[in-house]
Write a protein that holds these residues in place. Structure first.
Motif, PDB file in Angstrom:
ATOM      1  N   GLN A 372     -44.502 -15.119  42.418  1.00  0.00           N
ATOM      2  CA  GLN A 372     -43.682 -15.706  41.364  1.00  0.00           C
ATOM      3  C   GLN A 372     -42.709 -14.671  40.806  1.00  0.00           C
ATOM      4  N   SER A 373     -43.099 -13.388  40.842  1.00  0.00           N
ATOM      5  CA  SER A 373     -42.236 -12.371  40.229  1.00  0.00           C
ATOM      6  C   SER A 373     -40.883 -12.306  40.928  1.00  0.00           C
ATOM      7  N   LEU A 374     -40.847 -12.625  42.242  1.00  0.00           N
ATOM      8  CA  LEU A 374     -39.555 -12.624  42.931  1.00  0.00           C
ATOM      9  C   LEU A 374     -38.663 -13.743  42.407  1.00  0.00           C
ATOM     10  N   ASP A 376     -38.903 -15.093  39.441  1.00  0.00           N
ATOM     11  CA  ASP A 376     -38.506 -14.695  38.086  1.00  0.00           C
ATOM     12  C   ASP A 376     -37.334 -13.730  38.148  1.00  0.00           C
ATOM     13  N   GLY A 377     -37.412 -12.771  39.067  1.00  0.00           N
ATOM     14  CA  GLY A 377     -36.340 -11.804  39.175  1.00  0.00           C
ATOM     15  C   GLY A 377     -35.009 -12.482  39.437  1.00  0.00           C
ATOM     16  N   SER A 378     -35.044 -13.474  40.303  1.00  0.00           N
ATOM     17  CA  SER A 378     -33.815 -14.170  40.644  1.00  0.00           C
ATOM     18  C   SER A 378     -33.331 -15.041  39.486  1.00  0.00           C
ATOM     19  N   PHE A 379     -34.248 -15.784  38.868  1.00  0.00           N
ATOM     20  CA  PHE A 379     -33.858 -16.599  37.704  1.00  0.00           C
ATOM     21  C   PHE A 379     -33.307 -15.695  36.615  1.00  0.00           C
TER      22      PHE A 379
ATOM     23  N   MET B  67     -36.884 -17.448  29.902  1.00  0.00           N
ATOM     24  CA  MET B  67     -37.681 -17.249  31.111  1.00  0.00           C
ATOM     25  C   MET B  67     -39.022 -17.961  31.000  1.00  0.00           C
ATOM     26  N   THR B  70     -40.129 -21.212  33.031  1.00  0.00           N
ATOM     27  CA  THR B  70     -40.737 -21.275  34.368  1.00  0.00           C
ATOM     28  C   THR B  70     -42.253 -21.339  34.293  1.00  0.00           C
ATOM     29  N   ARG B  98     -29.040 -17.087  31.286  1.00  0.00           N
ATOM     30  CA  ARG B  98     -29.664 -15.896  31.861  1.00  0.00           C
ATOM     31  C   ARG B  98     -28.638 -14.967  32.483  1.00  0.00           C
ATOM     32  N   PHE B 105     -37.888  -6.730  34.302  1.00  0.00           N
ATOM     33  CA  PHE B 105     -39.261  -7.169  34.067  1.00  0.00           C
ATOM     34  C   PHE B 105     -40.230  -6.001  33.950  1.00  0.00           C
ATOM     35  N   ASN B 109     -39.813  -5.873  40.526  1.00  0.00           N
ATOM     36  CA  ASN B 109     -39.886  -6.977  41.490  1.00  0.00           C
ATOM     37  C   ASN B 109     -38.655  -7.007  42.382  1.00  0.00           C
ATOM     38  N   PRO B 110     -38.439  -5.945  43.164  1.00  0.00           N
ATOM     39  CA  PRO B 110     -37.284  -5.973  44.072  1.00  0.00           C
ATOM     40  C   PRO B 110     -37.451  -7.102  45.084  1.00  0.00           C
ATOM     41  N   PHE B 111     -36.324  -7.707  45.465  1.00  0.00           N
ATOM     42  CA  PHE B 111     -36.383  -8.726  46.515  1.00  0.00           C
ATOM     43  C   PHE B 111     -36.648  -8.052  47.853  1.00  0.00           C
ATOM     44  N   TYR B 121     -26.910  -8.923  44.632  1.00  0.00           N
ATOM     45  CA  TYR B 121     -27.347 -10.313  44.482  1.00  0.00           C
ATOM     46  C   TYR B 121     -26.651 -11.022  43.310  1.00  0.00           C
ATOM     47  N   ARG B 175     -29.992  -3.594  39.247  1.00  0.00           N
ATOM     48  CA  ARG B 175     -29.734  -4.975  39.614  1.00  0.00           C
ATOM     49  C   ARG B 175     -29.345  -5.792  38.389  1.00  0.00           C
TER      50      ARG B 175
END
Ligand SMILES: Nc1ncnc2c1ncn2[C@@H]1O[C@H](COP(=O)(O)OP(=O)(O)OP(=O)(O)O)[C@@H](O)[C@H]1O
Ligand SMILES: [Mg+2]
Lengths: 492, 266
Positions: A372-374, A376-379, B67, B70, B98, B105, B109-111, B121, B175
């Motif tokens: 889920q953290s990915l 969240d990162g994107s949102f 946030m 979610t 946002r 965070f 939490n890198p993609f 991104y 980022r």
């Protein structure tokens, strides 16, 4: 001693061993559990294992080997001239076995005494009639040699079984005594049980592996027979599949392989987008309530037997396609491209429907496993849901999804019933999806069913086809597993 | 209401607050995680949230850019205004919000993409780069601000997940900075950083303050004292004290604040 008694005695010995082991361990520590190396139950289990495992192992081995040895012995008793022309010793032996079980039954139902059964001479009494009374029908009159062989068979079996009982019980008692005498407070019972558990797990794993190996070896053996009768160049590189029984069959895998791959391709073209989109909806958009009923519903689709899908192809999808693409001016499109209901398209579409739950449920699991953290990162960077899915979730899940698709492909390649009923039986190279074609699996079935002679290349080709199919799907599965495994490493 | 009067009394150098939160309550199912919190986030300042673990700092921070939407079980009440506009209004698109209120965070939490793509991104999504070289420039600037450029400039196309924990944390900062948010919410951004990288990030925070507002959650009193102008102390879901940082650290009004700062609760 009857078999169930043997088992009951073994269970009783095991239970007694458990109690004895526990008691002795506690006694050796003067009743103080903390003085023991392991908990008392471990001492009990250690005794149970040493009592039962060797005994049961011997029992299984004996049950497998005894019939083989006895048959070997008894078939040597049969004179050569007894075996009729064109028949084999095996057929006569099956007569012997039948007669032996008939006698057993007759004795059990008190039609014959044990004495009579052992001494009866077919020349003097009508065995056929007597055995008929207990419901055992014999094909022909019993010849004296067969009768003698059957009696020998019974005697050997009886004494073998008696001996087995003694050996098994002896082993159990030896195990019990030895392990109880070894039990003391310094004995590492916990570790011994641990080793036994490991051995059990290894045994289970090796049975699975050995079975696979056995299947492959038997196929290899028959395939070698096939290639000694038929040229391998024709099999792998020929262009025609035309078995006949005049001895000049053309048996090439290529047209069948083409049909298989073509139908699988259509099936995947149907299943992958639908299954994937369904999985994305279920894992990313659907609420808890929708998910909780839609997911099981989709998985029910996976439980439908493929023969039912076959019927669906034959009765619904096929005629519907004909309605569209066939029947000339009567059809919906007014064209006459499709002659019959069976076609590559019919089978492919139905197989695709069958694979949808397969693809969607695997992909759903994989997509849900993306942390889920990915998301969240994107949102948190201001991405929308679909941007997040497209650019973060799917790329992260892609290797797993590819693995799922490859697994679906290997199912499509191995599928039989839908193809039998939906695709027809004509082996040919064609790009037209509205024509009938056939696949490797359906040809295996048709070569092995019906009146077959297991020494002709027309029959043996089934094994070569099967082996090729096995290698093909094995390769796909290995590739899929490799990809899925690489994907797992990413989050660890 | 006591809080309110105190707020009014310490309404420092701020004319119109950037974010204005009133009577905010947050529930996770039946757990009441935030109780009646009132906070003003001023323009061009750094606001620090401090408080013992589990007191609701992250929860409150996540309310500021929705946030918490979610999380299914999470419910937020009260009013929260960004530039005078209620951010929980139906007409507000949380996605747009946002983009304006960025977030770093608590856990990096890198993609699972390259370092370059991680930073690019946001700019790509929001169309911030006009050309490829423009994008490269944005990425480089963001990585420099995140104090990561020197370490990764030779391997921009290596996966971001292959960096060390502290490097990942700075990658996530870069980022977030790359999208040029108006408010940046940072949840313990230095928890895995060495003193040098921490100093660099603090420098970045100070630099960001010139154009934006920054909210930072931290467990380091020294850090809060160093970088922030305002400090909010949370305890058990309540806002115990909120005011000028100097005031809070030298002369706290509430005894709980004092004992936390001096290390007696937490
Ligand atoms: N997703 C969630 N579901 C349910 N309860 C949650 C959830 N997230 C947080 N909580 C609860 O809300 C309370 C506040 O949590 P929060 O994460 O805001 O603490 P925090 O102040 O950030 O702590 P830390 O300094 O350890 O990060 C905690 O009691 C926690 O158990
Ligand atoms: Mg937190």
């Amino acid at each position: 001693m009857p078999f169930h008694w043997l088992i009951l005695i073994l269970i009783a010995l095991g239970a007694a061993g458990y109690l004895a082991g526990r008691k002795r361990a506690l006694a050796s520590a003067d009743g103080d559990v903390r003085q023991l190396h392991s908990l008392p139950a471990y001492y009990g289990w250690n005794v149970v294992i040493s009592t039962l495992v060797p005994a049961l192992g011997a029992l299984v081995l004996w049950l497998v080997l005894q019939p083989l040895l006895i048959e070997n012995r008894v078939s040597n008793l049969l004179p050569q001239e007894l075996i009729p022309e064109g028949s084999s010793a095996g057929l006569v032996m099956s007569d012997v076995r039948r007669l032996a079980t008939g006698l057993d039954k007759a004795v059990a139902e008190n039609v014959l005494t044990a004495q009579q059964a052992n001494s009866m001479r077919p020349e003097l009494s009508d065995i056929r009639a007597r055995l008929g009374e207990v419901g055992v029908a014999l094909g022909s009159d019993v010849r004296p040699e067969v009768m003698r062989a059957a009696q020998a068979y019974r005697r050997a079996t009886a004494s073998g079984t008696r001996l087995m009982g003694f050996c098994v019980l002896g082993l159990a008692i030896i195990g019990l005594v030895l392990s109880v005498s070894r039990t003391s407070r310094d004995f590492w019972a916990r570790n011994a049980v641990e080793r036994a558990v490991m051995a059990l797990l290894i045994a289970a794993a090796s049975i699975a592996i050995l079975t696979t190996l056995g299947i492959v070896l038997s196929m290899l053996f028959e395939t070698r027979n096939f290639f000694s009768l038929h040229s391998w160049t024709d099999f792998f590189f020929g262009t025609t599949w035309a078995p006949n029984f005049r001895g000049d069959s053309e048996l090439s895998i290529l047209p069948l392989l083409w049909g298989t791959l073509y139908i699988s391709f259509i099936a995947l073209a149907v299943a992958v987008p639908i299954g994937l989109f369904a999985a994305i909806y279920l894992s990313e958009y659907a609420g808890k309530a929708t998910r909780s009923f839609a997911k099981p519903l989709l998985e029910i689709l996976a439980g439908i037997p493929t023969i039912v899908y076959g019927l669906f192809a034959l009765l619904t999808v096929g005629p519907m396609l004909v309605n569209f693409f066939g029947r000339g001016s009567d059809g919906v499109l007014g064209v006459d491209w499709m002659a019959g209901a069976t076609s590559v398209l019919t089978a492919g579409v139905v197989m695709g429907i069958m694979l949808i739950p397969f693809v969607s449920s695997l992909s759903d699991d994989i997509i849900s496993a993306v942390p889920q953290s990915l998301r969240d990162g994107s949102f948190g960077l201001g991405a929308t849901r679909s941007e997040t899915i497209r650019q973060v979730v799917l790329p992260a899940a892609l290797p797993g999804i590819v693995g799922a698709i490859l697994l679906a492909a290997s199912r499509a390649i191995g599928e039989t019933m839908i193809v039998v009923m939906g695709a027809g039986a004509i082996a040919k190279f064609s790009l037209n999806p509205l024509e009938s074609m056939t696949t490797i699996t359906t040809r295996i079935v048709s070569q092995l069913t019906g009146d077959t002679d297991f020494a002709s290349p027309e029959t043996l080709v089934a094994f070569a086809l099967g082996l090729t199919l096995f290698v093909l799907t094995l390769g796909l599965n290995i590739l899929a597993l490799y990809i899925v495994r690489r994907y797992r490493e990413q989050y660890e | 209401m006591n809080d309110m009067s105190r707020l009014a009394g310490s309404a420092i150098d701020v004319e119109t607050p950037k974010i204005l939160a009133r009577n905010v309550n947050v529930f996770y199912g039946d757990t009441h995680a935030i109780r009646d919190v009132n906070v003003d986030i001023a323009n061009n300042t750094v606001t620090a949230f401090i408080g013992p673990s589990g007191c609701g700092k992250s929860t409150f921070l996540r309310c500021l850019n929705r946030m918490n939407d979610t999380i299914d079980s999470c419910r937020v009440t009260g009013s929260m205004r960004l530039d005078g506009e209620d951010i929980y209004d139906k007409r507000v698109d949380p996605v747009q919000l946002r983009a304006k209120v960025g977030m770093v965070f608590q856990k990096p939490n890198p993609f699972p993409k390259s370092i370059f793509d991680n930073v690019a991104y946001g700019p790509k999504i929001h169309g911030l780069a006009r050309s490829k070289s423009d994008l490269e420039e944005i990425v480089e600037r963001a990585l420099r601000r995140g104090a990561l450029w020197d370490e990764v400039k030779d391997r921009l196309h290596a996966p971001g997940t292959g960096l060390s924990g502290g490097q990942q944390q700075r990658l996530c900062i870069a980022r977030a900075v790359a999208t040029e948010p108006e408010v940046l919410l940072m949840d313990e951004p230095c928890s895995a950083l060495d003193p040098i990288a921490t100093a660099q990030v603090e420098e970045l925070i100070d630099e960001l303050r010139r154009n934006f507002s920054v909210v930072i959650v931290t467990h380091s009193m020294q850090q809060a004292a160093r970088v922030s102008q305002n400090t909010a102390f949370f305890h058990l879901g309540q806002l115990v004290e909120f005011g000028e940082t100097g005031q809070i650290f030298t002369n706290p009004e509430d005894p709980r604040t004092e004992s936390y700062i001096t290390g007696r609760i937490g």
